[in-house]
Scaffold this active site. Structure first.
Site, PDB file in Angstrom:
ATOM      1  N   GLU A 121     -44.582  -0.165  76.977  1.00 59.37           N
ATOM      2  CA  GLU A 121     -43.961  -1.489  77.029  1.00 59.37           C
ATOM      3  C   GLU A 121     -43.010  -1.769  75.869  1.00 59.37           C
ATOM      4  O   GLU A 121     -42.078  -2.564  76.009  1.00 59.37           O
ATOM      5  CB  GLU A 121     -45.035  -2.575  77.097  1.00 59.37           C
ATOM      6  CG  GLU A 121     -45.949  -2.663  75.915  1.00 59.37           C
ATOM      7  CD  GLU A 121     -47.102  -3.636  76.173  1.00 59.37           C
ATOM      8  OE1 GLU A 121     -47.190  -4.630  75.438  1.00 59.37           O
ATOM      9  OE2 GLU A 121     -47.907  -3.400  77.093  1.00 59.37           O
ATOM     10  N   GLN A 122     -43.225  -1.122  74.727  1.00 62.62           N
ATOM     11  CA  GLN A 122     -42.301  -1.349  73.611  1.00 62.62           C
ATOM     12  C   GLN A 122     -40.925  -0.760  73.899  1.00 62.62           C
ATOM     13  O   GLN A 122     -39.958  -1.133  73.234  1.00 62.62           O
ATOM     14  CB  GLN A 122     -42.879  -0.762  72.322  1.00 62.62           C
ATOM     15  CG  GLN A 122     -44.045  -1.547  71.744  1.00 62.62           C
ATOM     16  CD  GLN A 122     -45.362  -1.312  72.478  1.00 62.62           C
ATOM     17  OE1 GLN A 122     -45.439  -0.456  73.368  1.00 62.62           O
ATOM     18  NE2 GLN A 122     -46.392  -2.035  72.103  1.00 62.62           N
TER      19      GLN A 122
END
Length: 523
Positions: free
Chosen positions: A328-329
């Site tokens: 997700e980063q």
């Protein structure tokens, strides 16, 4: 006028009652020096007061980068909206922000990270707020907690259920930021920002646009400043016309306990032999079974906990390049890192800004997601976001709700019981000491994943533990695969207090899962 100011000067520009959006992911990309300056100004002057802060992903951690704890002060902070919060082991003191949340001294909300990025985009474009089905029937939904973490938040809802075009949606009205605090590596004198030493872009660009479009203040923390015009345009991720102030912190960390590792920022490639393999043990056995769900060419999402070991299983099996990982980063490909560096990846193929990564996740574009669980109930609901007795042991939902909302296949991993002790042999897994309590409960404390909703839309969902693999069926949780050495009646049915049944055609898992050598993973 020069845009370069001290942290103290930047803090003085923040007015009472401001809405402040902060770009960070724990210590990764955390503008810690600016947050520290805001807290220091409040200690000296009693200002700014009554801030609302927005954190799509947690700002700071419990291991040396204080982040939001710098501003977790009565009178300074009145409302906090976070996708996640600093978390850590019970052996460490509770973070100041968590103490404020527990004591109901700040209105606190846990909103899925992807929705928070969506909110910035809708604010920027002056649309009427986010309309989404992400989070329906979970704690995000007003039929449950509506994202509220305490009584103050319950009294001031930020999400409602609405009917639109013949369907049910969640509506998040706009919250307009007055200030954005973002971070990069280098700024030129005009405020153009590059990210060459960062492990991710995160959402700084979107947060800056949302703020600037409403006349707000954008503060950028960087490691260094270069002359105007010296940056390559293709390297600039946030252009200078969006940046008002530059605060220089030459000591900013790349992530927790890492000042700078060029492999994290994609500047060098680490030899694949330099990555540590998963340590032999029960967690590795669970991760191995999870890895069996992979096929060459897949794109897989990865979460924290036991699931984060799955790439190391592929590495040991000599097929590290068989699957593309997406976290997700924003990192795509490479080797997702574990421990303090979770959220980063070495040898990545690409870095995607988090808002675009979450659009990909919310739409279910990937093949499979590997996530962990704290507890599972009879309806297949999963809790990873709330632990009432020790709340800071969990970071909240993060991107979990966004990822699972439309995923086609989800593999949850975790322990069947808490605190059980095991003996691993080549022939089986023996339970040397039963656990303190089962993680298969009647009803989870917090619904982070709605099992029946996922089943209704046709998602394939597996729950993998050290004892068995379970699937949600009409009659509830059913163990369809049994670990060698496990007694189904005693170690599964009785241990779960009857909440898990065993399929009549349940199979025995391969003994190769237990061996202390490569298992011959068929990817």
């Amino acid at each position: 006028m020069s845009k370069i100011v001290s942290g103290q000067e930047a803090a003085k520009r923040i007015k009472d009652g401001a809405v402040v959006t902060v770009s960070s992911s724990s210590a990764l990309g955390c503008p810690d020096a600016v947050l520290q300056a805001i807290g220091a100004r409040f200690d000296l002057e009693g200002a700014p007061r009554n801030l609302t802060t927005i954190h799509p992903i947690a700002a700071g951690d419990m291991y040396g980068v204080k982040g939001v704890d710098h501003i977790a002060k009565d009178g300074l902070l009145s409302r906090i909206i976070g996708g996640s919060y600093p978390s850590g082991p019970s052996s460490l003191p509770m973070p100041a922000i968590w103490q404020m949340v527990v004591d109901d001294r700040v209105a606190a909300y846990n909103v899925p990270s992807g929705i928070l990025f969506d909110m910035h985009r809708d604010v920027a474009a002056r649309r009427p707020g986010v309309l989404t089905q992400v989070g329906l029937e979970t704690f995000v939904d007003p039929i449950r907690e509506g994202c509220a973490m305490n009584a103050r938040a319950e009294a001031a809802p930020i999400v409602s259920r609405v009917d639109f075009a013949g369907d049910t949606w969640l509506h998040f009205p706009n919250i307009v930021p007055d200030v954005a605090i973002i971070r990069a590596t280098t700024a030129d004198e005009n405020g153009n920002l590059t990210y060459e030493h960062e492990g991710a872009y995160l959402g700084g660009l979107d947060q800056a646009i949302a703020t600037r479009n409403h006349g707000g203040l954008v503060i950028a923390q960087v490691k260094r400043v270069t002359a105007a015009g010296s940056l390559r345009p293709h390297d600039v991720h946030v252009p200078g016309h969006l940046v008002d102030l530059i605060v220089v912190d030459p000591d900013q960390k790349q992530t927790t306990e890492t000042s700078y590792d060029p492999a994290i920022s994609g500047e060098v490639m680490r030899p694949w032999s330099s990555f540590a393999l998963a340590e032999h043990g029960v967690e590795k056995i669970i991760a191995r079974r999870a890895a069996m769900e992979l096929r060459r060419g897949m794109t897989a999402n990865l979460g924290f906990g036991i699931s984060a070991m799955v790439p190391r299983i592929l590495l040991e099996e000599g097929v590290h390049d068989a699957v593309t990982w997406a976290i997700e980063q924003g990192a795509v490909g490479g080797m997702p890192l574990t421990g303090f560096a979770f959220g980063c990846a070495s040898n990545a193929d690409a870095f995607v800004p988090s808002p675009q990564q979450f659009a990909y996740f919310q739409g279910g574009g990937f093949d499979v997601s590997f996530l962990s669980f704290m507890e599972v109930d009879i309806d297949g609901n999963v809790n990873v976001s709330k632990l009432g007795k020790k709340p800071y042991l969990t970071a909240g939902c993060g991107g979990f709700v966004d990822i699972t909302a439309h995923a086609r296949k989800i593999v949850f991993s975790g322990f069947f019981e808490a605190g059980a002790q095991f003996e691993i042999t080549d022939s089986g897994l023996n339970i040397a000491k039963p656990g303190k309590f089962t993680k298969m409960v009647e009803a989870v404390e917090h619904v982070t994943f709605a099992g029946r909703r996922a089943r209704a839309r046709g998602a394939e969902v597996l729950y993998i533990t050290e004892r068995c693999v379970m699937r949600l069926q009409d009659q509830g949780l059913v163990a369809t695969e049994i670990m060698p050495g496990i007694d189904p009646a005693k170690d599964i049915v009785a241990a779960s207090e009857g909440r898990v049944s065993v399929a009549e055609d349940a199979i025995t898992l391969p003994q190769s899962l237990l061996c202390d050598k490569p298992m011959g993973l068929p990817v």
